[in-house]
Design an enzyme around this catalytic site. Structure first.
Site, mmCIF file in Angstrom:
data_model
loop_
_atom_site.group_PDB
_atom_site.id
_atom_site.type_symbol
_atom_site.label_atom_id
_atom_site.label_comp_id
_atom_site.label_asym_id
_atom_site.label_seq_id
_atom_site.Cartn_x
_atom_site.Cartn_y
_atom_site.Cartn_z
ATOM 1 N N SER A 162 0.833 -1.198 0.000
ATOM 2 C CA SER A 162 0.000 0.000 0.000
ATOM 3 C C SER A 162 0.871 1.253 0.000
ATOM 4 O O SER A 162 1.667 1.446 -0.927
ATOM 5 C CB SER A 162 -0.972 -0.055 1.185
ATOM 6 N N ASP A 187 -10.076 -3.426 -5.263
ATOM 7 C CA ASP A 187 -9.465 -2.615 -4.207
ATOM 8 C C ASP A 187 -10.020 -1.188 -4.231
ATOM 9 O O ASP A 187 -9.877 -0.492 -5.228
ATOM 10 C CB ASP A 187 -7.950 -2.588 -4.432
ATOM 11 N N HIS A 198 -8.288 -4.750 -1.221
ATOM 12 C CA HIS A 198 -6.997 -4.252 -0.736
ATOM 13 C C HIS A 198 -6.298 -5.259 0.166
ATOM 14 O O HIS A 198 -5.085 -5.277 0.254
ATOM 15 C CB HIS A 198 -7.248 -2.952 0.033
#
Length: 720
Positions: free
Chosen positions: A565, A650, A685
């Site tokens: 991320s 995501d 995600h």
């Protein structure tokens, strides 16, 4: 006569078509040839075909390490005690806990009656399991619910005050948009219409009403609602609407269960409302006002609200209290300290627990409180909870407000996740649960230590290290995996992960770089790694890598790096800056198209992120962000082996960001090293939802790293 098998030609990497997309601002022209890869409907056939080609290419190139990947997966899964029970949490007359079953991906939510609910709680209490004890009741079995879905996650599981009902929030796509169901805790029967399109912020306001939060089109939590059971969602009362799109709402219950708190926050401002659960129809009342740059978090005990308050001047926070009926009459309980950050507080009827940070480590300080009704004054004479490891992780857990028992989670890089009950009156600490690690794990085999690297500006950066004493040489020849994050004031404390043992037991050293942009060293650590100081995050990480090489923990040829991320942004940035420094890099769901994303307020999270990265609609930020944004800085140079992952659904990092990064790297890089892209087409995600499915990602990542290091066993012997 036998003909010799011809070597198979290596498959050619996919080539994404180029469709030039011109973007101009401040006289600067950028051309994005891969802008077309973004499709918010996620249905463009060309885009899906490209992702499928990349996945097929990855599978093909990783086929020679499939046996190792399967071995790793079996090993990682083999350490898990598959049939297990979490440490029970007492709520009123019941113990609540989660049970896992052998071979099953998901948990069962269970409860049992407390045998003697009127006896005062003790750290020595245990859940009765003898044949005469009342039977366990399964409230909800996620394995049954998940059967119809590729992805299944329950993010909130809330029991009503009278223990008769349960409200839970369910996501069946991975897009973090939830449906809330209310069921009878005994029968499992649905007792209300589902609440659709909501967040996982959910609390009971009474036995017959719920407060929840919904999101706008960019997935920003923006409205708080009061729902009465038995009524339609369309007739729910809107308690608050946050119109400023740089702010998001959250919701929590006080430990006393007397109030609910709705907060609205940006990255540097936070203010709070309270709802009296004895009278939810009265709606929200202001507790702390909206003042730019002032960040407050609140709780309640007796006739006082407790307020943790941060400002530019008191950057590590102070703690104040005010009477319920006069929120302006504040008393200072703990003053601001330059070197100690107040991270969190937990209130009990007779005690206050303060979670703090000092010198890069968490600490837990306990203060006795005067009787309810007595005046509060500055707190003195707190005592510290002692921990066993030199570096560790400790986090608050749900505890009983009317008891003197603090429950907390503890682990270190060699101590598996543990749940402790700590008697705040006597100082007695009892281990209630430690994660079982099968497969011959012995904590004594592992060595953990803290070192400090020097950043280019002289700042000392803490590094956490773990390895097996009997396997590493510390002469520069050991393989090493360096992990980093460094954003949002997140503290990546040194904790345990059993899958990591598959690296450590093969002679790897595992290291966490606690770089600026995180919160490990206090608020200023974060302030000095964001906005126009963001590049400190990247140069800190490079300094940590160089320290490890100089001090013979590894060499460039053995140094692998990993981040997810915002940590994937870190990996992308340092790959462009210092590709010569690393052998292999893994960028998980990486935020790599910083400038283009931050210029588009229609993308989820963008507006609320301007205070983190900067608003590139302003010239100074535009050029600074352009100077490090990974997609904008890919160039014709040699790169190390790289694995990039993404999730099609995501909502936090659009799949198109990593896809563009890979396409541009394929076009420009001048080496023949591995570049693999793996996009989960049915996940968000946080990758897949099942507990074993998630382990597959670790096994794949580790296999990639070992392939890069030429550590794939051949004919049963290990080749280094």
């Amino acid at each position: 006569m036998t003909t010799q098998a011809q070597p198979q030609p290596q498959p050619q990497p996919p080539v994404a078509k180029k469709v030039p997309h011109k973007m101009e601002l401040f006289g600067d022209v950028r051309v994005d040839n891969y802008y077309w890869l973004r499709d918010d409907s996620r249905s463009n056939p060309d885009m899906l075909s490209y992702l499928q080609q990349e996945n097929a290419f990855t599978d093909s190139l990783m086929s020679d390490s499939k046996k190792l990947e399967d071995e790793l997966y079996a090993e990682i899964r083999g350490r898990i005690k598959e049939d297990d029970v979490s440490a029970p949490v007492r709520r009123g007359a019941y113990y609540y806990y989660q049970r896992t079953l052998e071979g099953k991906e998901y948990v069962q939510h269970c409860r049992r009656p407390v045998p003697n609910p009127n006896a005062p709680p003790s750290v020595h209490d245990t859940i009765p399991t003898d044949p005469n004890a009342e039977k366990e009741h399964i409230i909800l079995d996620e394995n049954v619910k998940a059967q119809s879905y590729d992805y299944y996650s329950i993010a909130a599981f809330k029991v009503s005050p009278n223990n008769k009902l349960v409200a839970y929030a369910e996501d069946t796509k991975g897009d973090e948009i939830y449906t809330v169901y209310v069921i009878d805790a005994e029968t499992g029967a649905t007792v209300d219409n589902p609440l659709v399109g909501v967040t996982a912020y959910l609390e009971w306001a009474s036995d017959a009403s719920l407060v929840y939060i919904t999101m706008d089109d960019i997935l920003r939590p923006h409205k708080a609602w009061l729902h009465k059971l038995g009524t339609q969602q369309s007739s729910d009362t809107c308690l608050y609407y946050e119109k400023d799109d740089t702010f998001s709402l959250d919701l929590q219950a006080s430990e006393s269960k007397k109030f609910l708190f709705v907060a609205s926050e940006s990255k540097n401002t936070r203010f709070n409302f309270y709802l009296d659960v004895s009278n939810p129809e009265d709606g929200l009342k202001v507790l702390t006002p909206r003042v730019d740059g002032i960040d407050t978090s609140v709780s309640h005990r007796g006739n006082h609200f407790f307020i943790q308050r941060r400002s530019d001047e008191f950057f590590n926070s102070e703690l104040i209290a005010c009477p319920l009926d006069n929120t302006n009459a504040t008393t200072l309980l703990l003053s601001h300290r330059q070197s100690v950050k107040i991270q969190d507080i937990q209130l009990f009827n007779d005690h206050l627990v303060v979670y703090e940070r000092e010198n890069g480590l968490p600490k837990v300080t306990i203060y006795g409180l005067p009787d309810v009704g007595e005046p509060l004054k500055s707190l003195q004479g707190g005592h510290l909870v002692e921990f066993i490891d030199p570096i560790y992780s400790v986090d608050p857990s749900e505890s009983q407000f009317n008891s003197s028992i603090l429950r907390f989670y503890y682990s270190s890089m060699k101590t598996p996740p543990s749940v402790y009950d700590y008697d705040m009156k006597t100082g007695v600490s009892v281990l209630k649960k430690i994660e079982t690690v099968l497969g011959g794990f012995d904590a004594l085999n592992y060595f953990i230590e803290r070192k400090w690297a020097t950043a280019p500006d002289g700042t000392q950066i803490p590094i956490s290290i773990v390895y097996r004493k009997d396997l590493v040489k510390l002469d520069g020849s050991d393989p090493l995996l360096l992990y980093g994050y460094g954003s949002y004031e997140v503290c990546v404390d040194p904790s345990f992960k059993s899958s990591r043992l598959s690296l450590l037991d093969r002679g790897f050293i595992y290291v966490i770089a606690h770089i600026r942009g995180g919160g490990e060293m206090g608020r200023q650590w974060y302030e000095n790694g964001k906005l126009l100081k963001k590049k400190n995050t990247f140069t800190d990480f490079i300094a940590c890598a160089e320290y490890l090489i100089e001090n013979k923990y590894c060499s460039k040829e053995k140094l692998c790096i990993n981040g997810r991320s915002a940590g994937g942004l870190l990996i992308g940035a340092v790959l462009n800056m210092r590709p010569d420094l690393f052998k292999a890099a893994v960028a998980g769901v990486p935020f790599v198209d910083v400038l283009t994303t931050m210029l588009d307020p229609t993308i989820p999270l963008t507006t609320s992120e301007w205070e983190e990265w900067g608003d590139p609609r302003k010239e100074e930020f535009y050029f600074y962000m352009k100077s490090y944004s990974p997609v904008d800085n890919v160039k014709a140079q040699n790169y190390p082996d790289i694995l990039v992952t993404a999730g099609l659904n995501d909502p936090r990092v659009l799949y198109s960001e990593p896809a563009k990064f890979v396409a541009k790297l394929r076009d420009l890089k001048t080496d023949d090293n591995l570049l693999l892209f793996k996009c989960e087409l049915g996940a968000g995600h946080f990758s897949k939802s099942g507990r074993f499915e998630k382990l597959q990602e670790d096994a794949f990542t580790y296999a990639f790293i070992m392939k890069s290091l030429n550590m794939i066993p051949r004919h049963g012997s290990e080749q280094n």
